[in-house]
Design a protein around this motif. Structure first.
Motif, PDB file in Angstrom:
ATOM      1  N   VAL A  10       0.864  -1.184   0.000  1.00 44.72           N
ATOM      2  CA  VAL A  10       0.000   0.000   0.000  1.00 44.72           C
ATOM      3  C   VAL A  10       0.898   1.231   0.000  1.00 44.72           C
ATOM      4  CG1 VAL A  10      -1.703   1.322   1.346  1.00 44.72           C
ATOM      5  CG2 VAL A  10      -1.864  -1.186   1.220  1.00 44.72           C
ATOM      6  N   ILE A  11       0.652   2.133  -0.949  1.00 45.30           N
ATOM      7  CA  ILE A  11       1.518   3.313  -1.067  1.00 45.30           C
ATOM      8  C   ILE A  11       0.679   4.586  -1.179  1.00 45.30           C
ATOM      9  CG2 ILE A  11       3.415   4.375  -2.400  1.00 45.30           C
ATOM     10  CD1 ILE A  11       3.537   1.368  -3.707  1.00 45.30           C
ATOM     11  N   GLY A  12       1.108   5.617  -0.493  1.00 44.61           N
ATOM     12  CA  GLY A  12       0.504   6.949  -0.640  1.00 44.61           C
ATOM     13  C   GLY A  12       1.619   7.944  -0.903  1.00 44.61           C
ATOM     14  N   LEU A  13       1.335   8.954  -1.712  1.00 44.46           N
ATOM     15  CA  LEU A  13       2.400   9.880  -2.110  1.00 44.46           C
ATOM     16  C   LEU A  13       2.168  11.302  -1.616  1.00 44.46           C
ATOM     17  CD1 LEU A  13       2.920   9.059  -5.907  1.00 44.46           C
ATOM     18  CD2 LEU A  13       4.139   8.086  -3.954  1.00 44.46           C
ATOM     19  N   GLU A  14       3.259  11.971  -1.300  1.00 48.93           N
ATOM     20  CA  GLU A  14       3.236  13.413  -1.110  1.00 48.93           C
ATOM     21  C   GLU A  14       4.082  13.983  -2.239  1.00 48.93           C
ATOM     22  OE1 GLU A  14       3.763  14.065   3.448  1.00 48.93           O
ATOM     23  OE2 GLU A  14       4.028  11.946   2.984  1.00 48.93           O
ATOM     24  N   VAL A 158      -1.127  15.662  -1.982  1.00 48.02           N
ATOM     25  CA  VAL A 158      -1.082  14.455  -1.160  1.00 48.02           C
ATOM     26  C   VAL A 158      -2.175  13.489  -1.612  1.00 48.02           C
ATOM     27  CG1 VAL A 158      -1.208  13.548   1.197  1.00 48.02           C
ATOM     28  CG2 VAL A 158      -0.222  15.819   0.778  1.00 48.02           C
ATOM     29  N   GLU A 160      -4.410   9.785  -1.374  1.00 50.03           N
ATOM     30  CA  GLU A 160      -4.837   8.740  -0.437  1.00 50.03           C
ATOM     31  C   GLU A 160      -3.933   7.531  -0.668  1.00 50.03           C
ATOM     32  OE1 GLU A 160      -7.015   9.018   1.874  1.00 50.03           O
ATOM     33  OE2 GLU A 160      -8.214  10.774   1.319  1.00 50.03           O
ATOM     34  N   PRO A 161      -3.875   6.607   0.296  1.00 50.84           N
ATOM     35  CA  PRO A 161      -3.000   5.423   0.078  1.00 50.84           C
ATOM     36  C   PRO A 161      -3.623   4.458  -0.927  1.00 50.84           C
ATOM     37  CG  PRO A 161      -4.023   5.359   2.270  1.00 50.84           C
ATOM     38  CD  PRO A 161      -4.484   6.628   1.631  1.00 50.84           C
ATOM     39  N   ASN A 200       5.097   6.936   0.914  1.00 53.76           N
ATOM     40  CA  ASN A 200       4.699   6.254   2.150  1.00 53.76           C
ATOM     41  C   ASN A 200       4.356   4.819   1.791  1.00 53.76           C
ATOM     42  OD1 ASN A 200       4.219   8.546   4.345  1.00 53.76           O
ATOM     43  ND2 ASN A 200       3.632   9.317   2.330  1.00 53.76           N
ATOM     44  N   VAL A 201       5.052   3.878   2.411  1.00 55.82           N
ATOM     45  CA  VAL A 201       4.903   2.474   2.024  1.00 55.82           C
ATOM     46  C   VAL A 201       4.530   1.630   3.240  1.00 55.82           C
ATOM     47  CG1 VAL A 201       6.062   0.494   0.954  1.00 55.82           C
ATOM     48  CG2 VAL A 201       6.756   2.813   0.326  1.00 55.82           C
ATOM     49  N   SER A 202       3.514   0.772   3.067  1.00 53.44           N
ATOM     50  CA  SER A 202       3.213  -0.225   4.101  1.00 53.44           C
ATOM     51  C   SER A 202       2.820  -1.523   3.413  1.00 53.44           C
ATOM     52  CB  SER A 202       2.074   0.259   5.007  1.00 53.44           C
ATOM     53  OG  SER A 202       0.868   0.320   4.281  1.00 53.44           O
ATOM     54  N   TYR A 211      -4.865  -1.095   7.230  1.00 51.28           N
ATOM     55  CA  TYR A 211      -3.542  -0.764   6.706  1.00 51.28           C
ATOM     56  C   TYR A 211      -2.462  -1.145   7.707  1.00 51.28           C
ATOM     57  CZ  TYR A 211      -5.796   2.193   3.172  1.00 51.28           C
ATOM     58  OH  TYR A 211      -6.542   2.672   2.138  1.00 51.28           O
ATOM     59  N   GLY A 212      -1.300  -1.512   7.186  1.00 54.69           N
ATOM     60  CA  GLY A 212      -0.159  -1.762   8.051  1.00 54.69           C
ATOM     61  C   GLY A 212       0.505  -0.462   8.465  1.00 54.69           C
ATOM     62  N   ARG A 214       3.238   2.339   8.376  1.00 54.48           N
ATOM     63  CA  ARG A 214       3.937   2.792   7.176  1.00 54.48           C
ATOM     64  C   ARG A 214       5.278   3.446   7.478  1.00 54.48           C
ATOM     65  NH1 ARG A 214       2.726   8.768   6.750  1.00 54.48           N
ATOM     66  NH2 ARG A 214       1.242   8.999   8.439  1.00 54.48           N
ATOM     67  N   GLU A 216       8.031   6.281   5.534  1.00 54.07           N
ATOM     68  CA  GLU A 216       8.007   7.316   4.499  1.00 54.07           C
ATOM     69  C   GLU A 216       9.406   7.504   3.926  1.00 54.07           C
ATOM     70  OE1 GLU A 216       6.405  11.002   5.934  1.00 54.07           O
ATOM     71  OE2 GLU A 216       7.008  12.117   4.151  1.00 54.07           O
TER      72      GLU A 216
HETATM   73  P1  ADP Z   1       1.491  12.921   7.709  1.00 58.58           P
HETATM   74  O1  ADP Z   1       2.661  12.513   6.866  1.00 58.58           O
HETATM   75  O2  ADP Z   1       1.456  14.397   7.906  1.00 58.58           O
HETATM   76  O3  ADP Z   1       1.403  12.158   8.972  1.00 58.58           O
HETATM   77  P2  ADP Z   1      -0.796  11.432   6.694  1.00 58.58           P
HETATM   78  O4  ADP Z   1      -0.804  10.553   7.857  1.00 58.58           O
HETATM   79  O5  ADP Z   1      -2.119  11.980   6.306  1.00 58.58           O
HETATM   80  O6  ADP Z   1       0.158  12.663   6.872  1.00 58.58           O
HETATM   81  O7  ADP Z   1      -0.233  10.633   5.469  1.00 58.58           O
HETATM   82  C1  ADP Z   1       0.584  11.171   4.528  1.00 58.58           C
HETATM   83  C2  ADP Z   1       0.700  10.214   3.358  1.00 58.58           C
HETATM   84  O8  ADP Z   1       0.815   8.877   3.799  1.00 58.58           O
HETATM   85  C3  ADP Z   1      -0.496  10.217   2.434  1.00 58.58           C
HETATM   86  O9  ADP Z   1      -0.023  10.217   1.114  1.00 58.58           O
HETATM   87  C4  ADP Z   1      -1.207   8.928   2.733  1.00 58.58           C
HETATM   88  O10 ADP Z   1      -1.857   8.411   1.571  1.00 58.58           O
HETATM   89  C5  ADP Z   1      -0.077   8.015   3.130  1.00 58.58           C
HETATM   90  N1  ADP Z   1      -0.454   6.938   4.027  1.00 58.58           N
HETATM   91  C6  ADP Z   1      -1.192   7.039   5.154  1.00 58.58           C
HETATM   92  N2  ADP Z   1      -1.324   5.829   5.731  1.00 58.58           N
HETATM   93  C7  ADP Z   1      -0.642   4.950   4.966  1.00 58.58           C
HETATM   94  C8  ADP Z   1      -0.382   3.531   5.042  1.00 58.58           C
HETATM   95  N3  ADP Z   1      -0.817   2.791   6.041  1.00 58.58           N
HETATM   96  N4  ADP Z   1       0.362   2.983   4.067  1.00 58.58           N
HETATM   97  C9  ADP Z   1       0.835   3.714   3.053  1.00 58.58           C
HETATM   98  N5  ADP Z   1       0.626   5.028   2.946  1.00 58.58           N
HETATM   99  C10 ADP Z   1      -0.101   5.649   3.871  1.00 58.58           C
END
Ligand code: ADP
Ligand code: MG
Length: 481
Positions: A10-14, A158, A160-161, A200-202, A211-212, A214, A216
């Motif tokens: 699972v990946i989310g990007l900034e 930013v 979503e994951p 962000n990787v989990s 979700y696991g 994560r 960054e």
């Molecule tokens: P912050 O880095 O300020 O704590 P967030 O918690 O909202 O902000 O998450 C930032 C980034 O991490 C977003 O891109 C989100 O999609 C991603 N993210 C959040 N949870 C997970 C997860 N469990 N696995 C992968 N990416 C995640």
């Protein structure tokens, strides 16, 4: 089945996008890339006491454009906040950002992945300013600071994951690059750092909802490195879980030389940025009129053009994609369709001749010397059977680059017009037949594929001018005799 297959990534990007404004976010310093170190600075970007920031309007406009393109909701009132931390490349001691009320919320984008079409949701987009640059590798025992970048406007988009593989991240980043270039808000250049992302990787067991934990990986400015970093993280986290361990939330650095990630800091040592409202900047109110104005000036978006190229001009999805990669090319093609009805011919000319020519000459379509009317006429010349495709591309096209003459004039002047003249063709056919008695025998014994050889030989003898249909008919008749 390997243990790795039990897990889903699972990946989310900034995503950080450096905006292509002339001046910096909060002062008049030149914001362009590549100047000698510490020449684009002033008392404001250096954070001298008593100086005050002033908002760059273009920054707002560019952020709104990105938000609209991604279908986000634009916030009517925008506040700025201070994010405080101490670092050598941050002379003010804080970064101006948007913590509580980002300029755009929600939205998303469709991307074409190996697993089919996927919709990636955006969480939000906020504005901020860049920090300067610390250069650690110029001297063994010193760090150099370049503050040209300090205060250059950024937007952070930013997601979503929603990503499930490095490949999806790759196509998304390409789509973002293409989008910011279409919007003309950034050059999207990853090597120069105009476009970079934190990954962000989990991992989680397939079939589970939750979700696991994560990690960054910071500041990826190459997709090749980002892919490697994600792959490394995926395996590292799975190995950790499989051996009975636990993933802890960390900020990581990826080293391309070794291919491994290493912790910059963990959650316990996470920064407390002590955000508070920026007292020197008033809230920015985005009026309905302002928004309507920006909407009216939005350029056509790449996916809209792609659909139009498929539906209106009946191009294959593959060709439509190729022709919409760069806005300049797409608009040039669109203009070309006003000068020919042979859209497929126009697409072929763009893809097989003009684009390769541009990359060879290292110029953009803007500097392309021929006009649409000439190119439309060139396609017509082929369609009328006056010249072959090869002659048009190889002989007439280069001439068009240096003259305003029409292709038909050039074809006449260079004696390139295809000949349908039976007397002329018959002479050539007879010659070719006389020169190749063995091949004629073989043809007559049934090796009908040799017709290609004879066609080629006549074509060569005519210097490409033999009209293929007439020549073919003549050959078939004479070879049977
Ligand atoms: P912050 O880095 O300020 O704590 P967030 O918690 O909202 O902000 O998450 C930032 C980034 O991490 C977003 O891109 C989100 O999609 C991603 N993210 C959040 N949870 C997970 C997860 N469990 N696995 C992968 N990416 C995640
Ligand atoms: Mg983060």
């Amino acid at each position: 089945m390997s243990v790795y297959d039990k897990y889903e990534t699972v990946i989310g990007l900034e995503v950080h996008i450096q905006l292509g404004t002339k001046s910096k976010a909060f002062c008049g310093d030149d914001a362009s890339f590549g100047a000698p170190p510490n020449t684009h600075i002033s008392t404001i970007s250096l954070g001298h006491p008593g100086t005050l920031p002033r908002l760059n309007k273009k920054q707002i406009e560019y952020a709104v454009k990105l938000g609209l393109a991604l279908g986000s909701k634009i916030s009517p009132t925008n506040n700025f906040d201070r994010k405080n931390y101490f670092y050598a490349d941050l002379p003010k001691g804080y970064q101006i950002t948007q913590d509580r009320m980002p300029i755009a919320i929600g939205g998303g984008i469709d991307v074409e992945t190996e697993a089919g079409k996927r919709y990636i949701r955006m969480h939000h987009i906020h504005m901020e300013e860049d920090a300067g640059k610390s250069i650690h590798d110029l001297a063994p025992d010193a760090t150099f600071i370049d503050l040209n970048r300090a205060g250059v406007p950024l937007v952070e988009a930013v997601t979503e994951p929603d990503f499930r593989s490095a490949q999806e991240v790759d196509v998304f980043m390409n789509a973002m690059r293409q989008l910011v270039r279409y919007l003309e808000i950034s050059d999207g250049n990853m090597q120069e750092g105009s476009l970079r992302c934190d990954c962000n990787v989990s991992v989680r067991l397939k079939g589970t909802e939750e979700y696991g934990e994560r990690c960054e990986v910071k500041n990826m400015n190459s997709m090749r490195f980002a892919r490697r970093a994600i792959e490394f993280e995926r395996k590292r986290q799975i190995d950790l879980l499989e051996s009975g361990g636990k993933v802890t939330q960390q900020t990581l650095n990826f080293d391309p030389a070794t291919g491994i990630t290493s912790p910059l800091r963990d959650k316990e040592n996470a920064h407390d940025y002590r955000y508070f409202p920026e007292p020197d900047l008033p809230p920015v109110v985005i009026s309905d009129d302002y928004l309507a104005n920006i909407k009216a000036g939005m350029p056509t978006l790449p996916w809209v053009l792609q659909k139009e190229f498929i539906e209106k001009y009946k191009l294959s999805p593959y060709n439509a994609k190729l022709l919409t990669e760069e806005k300049g090319i797409a608009l040039f093609f669109q203009e070309l369709t006003r000068h020919t009805k042979n859209y497929k011919g126009a697409a072929n000319l763009m893809i097989n001749k003009i684009s390769p020519w541009l990359s060879e000459e290292k110029v953009t379509i803007r500097e392309f010397p021929t006009n649409h009317a000439q190119l439309g006429a060139l396609i017509q010349l082929i369609d009328d059977g006056k010249v072959s495709n090869t002659i048009a591309y190889q002989r007439i096209f280069p001439e068009l680059l240096t003259t305003k003459k029409m292709p038909s004039e050039i074809a006449e002047a260079l004696n390139l017009v295809q000949s349908d003249d039976t007397d002329f063709l018959e002479k050539l056919v007879d010659e070719v037949i006389a020169k190749n008695p063995d091949k004629v025998k073989a043809y007559q014994k049934g090796k009908k594929g040799l017709i290609g050889f004879f066609m080629g030989a006549v074509m060569k003898a005519s210097k490409g001018k033999a009209a293929p249909k007439t020549t073919n008919a003549l050959l078939v008749k004479k070879l049977q005799a």
